[in-house]
Design a protein around this motif. Structure first.
Motif, short mmCIF file in Angstrom:
data_model
loop_
_atom_site.label_atom_id
_atom_site.label_comp_id
_atom_site.label_asym_id
_atom_site.label_seq_id
_atom_site.Cartn_x
_atom_site.Cartn_y
_atom_site.Cartn_z
N SER A 152 49.96 46.95 41.26
CA SER A 152 50.62 45.93 42.07
C SER A 152 50.12 44.55 41.65
N PRO A 153 50.84 43.48 42.00
CA PRO A 153 50.41 42.13 41.62
C PRO A 153 49.00 41.77 42.08
N ALA A 160 43.34 39.12 40.08
CA ALA A 160 44.77 39.38 39.84
C ALA A 160 45.51 38.06 39.63
N PRO A 161 46.64 38.07 38.92
CA PRO A 161 47.32 39.21 38.28
C PRO A 161 46.88 39.45 36.85
N GLY A 166 44.01 43.52 31.21
CA GLY A 166 42.74 44.21 31.05
C GLY A 166 41.72 43.72 32.06
N ALA A 167 40.98 44.66 32.65
CA ALA A 167 40.04 44.32 33.71
C ALA A 167 38.91 43.41 33.22
N ARG A 173 37.78 35.79 32.94
CA ARG A 173 38.57 34.59 33.23
C ARG A 173 38.24 34.04 34.61
N HIS A 174 38.12 34.94 35.58
CA HIS A 174 37.77 34.51 36.94
C HIS A 174 36.43 33.81 36.97
#
Length: 248
Positions: A152-153, A160-161, A166-167, A173-174
């Motif tokens: 899901s988004p 997310a998203p 890729g996790a 990035r976060h």
């Protein structure tokens, strides 16, 4: 004390927009966000199972207690079971219990309603977790389970998203964007749970029947979208299972 229902129907576009706006303000105003979500969730329980006043409710993995407080405000005998002391916060509801959802300190059939909101994606063994929810629910009792499915988004939660890429990349990035570590790590406290396998697992049980399998937040055709393989993994957003414990 009885709470009035929100000024929107479920499902409806108005309700979905209200919840979505609350989610967008989660970091700035978590109390308003989760208080609204709790009212909405208890409304859903009562829509499927009648008033909760006087009934025993087990809130499993309920964090700092928003859901437990809402159940109690409507007269339920609700108790919070939470495995992480940090999630309980500074002022958890009176009587909150530190307990693992795999092994709840409750007798068989102790609860009229067993409630679990957005927990299943945080457990490594969903099958065992669901079995424990069933065990503590009395025959004929209701089991409310919702979870954010991985595709899901919002499957990647705070990253997310970008989880679609890729996790590991999404988490990195976060951290670059916010300057702080992400709360969730795939395979540690967040797991890729999917709609199709979960439905097959529940349908394969002989101790519960599915009252409803629907999208929790979707504004229309909530059960229809769940019936479409492939599409449901993206469009369901958050799967809600309303289960009834079968007679012994």
């Amino acid at each position: 004390m009885t709470r009035s229902r929100p000024p929107y129907d479920d499902p409806s576009l108005r309700r979905s927009l209200a919840l979505f706006r609350a989610f967008l303000r989660e970091q700035d105003d978590p109390d308003a966000c989760y208080a609204l979500l709790a009212r909405d969730a208890v409304d859903q329980v009562e829509a499927y199972d009648g008033p909760v006043a006087g009934r025993v409710v087990a809130d499993v993995g309920g964090g700092s207690g928003y859901f437990t407080r809402e159940f109690r405000a409507r007269g339920a005998l609700a108790c919070l079971f939470e495995p992480d002391a940090r999630e309980l916060g500074e002022k958890p509801p009176e009587g909150a219990v530190l307990a693992d959802g795999y092994l709840l300190p409750l007798a068989d059939g102790a609860a009229d309603v067993t409630f679990s909101s957005n927990v299943l994606e945080h457990v490594a063994d969903p099958r065992t977790f669901l079995s424990e929810l069933v065990r503590v629910t009395r025959p004929g009792g209701l089991i409310y389970v919702s979870f954010t499915n991985w595709l899901s988004p919002w499957g990647g939660h705070e990253w997310a998203p970008w989880h679609y890429l890729g996790a590991g990349r999404a988490r990195a990035r976060h951290e670059r964007r916010t300057g702080r570590p992400a709360k969730h790590t795939l395979g540690e406290n967040l797991f890729a749970v999917h709609v199709g396998p979960t439905l097959r697992q529940v349908r394969g049980r002989d101790d519960v029947r599915i009252v409803s399998a629907r999208s929790r937040y979707w504004p229309f055709l909530t059960e229809t979208v769940v019936k479409v393989p492939g599409l449901r993994e993206f469009a369901t957003w958050n799967l809600l299972l309303i289960l009834r414990r079968c007679p012994a």
